[in-house]
Design an enzyme around this catalytic site. Structure first.
Site, mmCIF file in Angstrom:
data_model
loop_
_atom_site.group_PDB
_atom_site.id
_atom_site.type_symbol
_atom_site.label_atom_id
_atom_site.label_comp_id
_atom_site.label_asym_id
_atom_site.label_seq_id
_atom_site.Cartn_x
_atom_site.Cartn_y
_atom_site.Cartn_z
ATOM 1 N N ASP A 33 0.863 -1.188 0.000
ATOM 2 C CA ASP A 33 0.000 0.000 0.000
ATOM 3 C C ASP A 33 0.899 1.239 0.000
ATOM 4 O O ASP A 33 2.018 1.174 -0.496
ATOM 5 C CB ASP A 33 -0.948 -0.061 1.208
ATOM 6 C CG ASP A 33 -2.242 0.703 0.977
ATOM 7 O OD1 ASP A 33 -2.203 1.740 0.284
ATOM 8 O OD2 ASP A 33 -3.296 0.284 1.490
ATOM 9 N N HIS B 34 2.218 1.945 -3.127
ATOM 10 C CA HIS B 34 1.293 2.872 -3.782
ATOM 11 C C HIS B 34 1.778 4.317 -3.735
ATOM 12 O O HIS B 34 1.000 5.248 -3.880
ATOM 13 C CB HIS B 34 -0.116 2.738 -3.179
ATOM 14 C CG HIS B 34 -0.749 1.400 -3.439
ATOM 15 N ND1 HIS B 34 -2.013 1.076 -3.038
ATOM 16 C CD2 HIS B 34 -0.266 0.286 -4.077
ATOM 17 C CE1 HIS B 34 -2.303 -0.168 -3.411
ATOM 18 N NE2 HIS B 34 -1.249 -0.666 -4.023
#
Ligand SMILES: *[C@@H]1O[C@H](CO)[C@@H](O)[C@H](O)[C@H]1NC(C)=O
Ligand SMILES: *[C@@H]1O[C@H](CO)[C@@H](O)[C@H](O)[C@H]1NC(C)=O
Ligand SMILES: *[C@@H]1O[C@H](CO)[C@@H](O)[C@H](O)[C@H]1NC(C)=O
Ligand SMILES: *[C@@H]1O[C@H](CO)[C@@H](O)[C@H](O)[C@H]1NC(C)=O
Ligand SMILES: *[C@@H]1O[C@H](CO)[C@@H](O)[C@H](O)[C@H]1NC(C)=O
Length: 254
Positions: free
Chosen positions: A71, A94
């Protein structure tokens, strides 16, 4: 896995964090924080394994670390201000994100963020700002500078219409204001065709967005990349791909 709450003058350094069940490190309601020389490791496909989350904290400096997760490498939530981030090697993951802000009509405020000398390798995003329709507050005075990209899918992204799950986003008439955002000195390769995405909402738009000295090319040498733009206002110069909705300024950039 490791949460600091009301921890003024926190110094955290030299640790390795592997495979947390959710976020690896959280910083909440803390002032004067210095985090450095960490190694954070989780697989690309592990959900919600943010590297470092910052919320409600000021004067935070995160630097000289290697973060690879499933993430966000670093995410800044509401109440974060005067945050500096430098020399982070991010990937997989991310990217470095402001937000998401304003979920379910919440007030959110993030300001005075300076991210520099970072690299993104094989990440889904690079520099990202994401806010929910229906929220209020602001994300402002945010700079991303000297960023190296290697096969980053979305190197530069402002998403003021961020929406996922069961939320009725289309009906919302408010937005978290996004203003005074500067992206400068980005170079490297993009794994998608859409290298730059400025998706702002029709109500407030994004104000004073500046892109300077950007050169993003495709990982596939024969392919072109492009920038998309909705309701973003500001300037750009020396930017490849060009960003049609931003003005080319008459004065030189400093
Ligand atoms: C930040 O502080 C607000 C107000 O005290 C609180 O409602 C919110 O949950 C906090 N956010 C986080 C992510 O800790
Ligand atoms: C913008 O943010 C930078 C970096 O955090 C800070 O040094 C500067 O004072 C801020 N500018 C304004 C007008 O608040
Ligand atoms: C840009 O960032 C890289 C790290 O990614 C660093 O090595 C380099 O010194 C920086 N360049 C400048 C001009 O600060
Ligand atoms: C990017 O990551 C890949 C896979 O881990 C690695 O082989 C490559 O050397 C990295 N590239 C850069 C520029 O860091
Ligand atoms: C952008 O980078 C590519 C690949 O490194 C290079 O070939 C090209 O000349 C650069 N373009 C500009 C305008 O700097």
């Amino acid at each position: 896995a490791l949460q600091f709450h009301r921890c003024d003058h926190l110094r955290l350094s030299g640790l390795t964090h592997i495979n947390s069940p959710r976020s690896h490190i959280g910083i909440g309601t803390s002032n004067d924080v210095d985090i450095s020389h960490l190694t954070i490791i989780a697989p690309d496909e592990s959900p919600n394994t943010d590297g470092i989350n910052v919320a409600n904290s000021t004067y935070v400096y995160i630097h000289d670390s290697k973060i690879g997760t499933g993430d966000d490498c670093i995410a800044l939530s509401t109440g974060s201000s005067n945050v500096r981030i430098a020399k982070i090697a991010c990937g997989p993951g991310h990217g470095i994100s402001v937000g998401s802000l304003g979920e379910d009509g919440a007030y959110a405020a993030v300001e005075n963020v300076y991210v520099r000398d970072c690299s993104f390798n094989g990440t889904q995003n690079g520099a990202r700002i994401k806010t929910w329709p229906g929220g209020s507050g602001y994300a402002r005075n945010i700079t991303f500078e000297n960023i190296t990209l290697t096969a980053t899918k979305n190197p530069i992204i402002i998403d003021q219409q961020y929406c996922n799950g069961a939320h009725d986003c289309a009906k919302q008439s408010k937005a978290v204001l996004v203003s005074n955002v500067r992206f400068t000195g980005f170079r490297g390769t993009c794994g998608n065709e859409e290298a730059i995405k400025l998706d702002c909402n029709r109500i407030s738009g994004c104000q004073n967005i500046e892109l300077v000295k950007i050169n993003i090319t495709s990982t596939v040498p024969s392919k072109k990349v492009y920038a998309s733009c909705n309701n973003a206002k500001g300037n750009s110069g020396s930017t490849v791909p060009t960003v049609s909705c931003l003005k080319y300024p008459t004065r030189p950039f400093i």
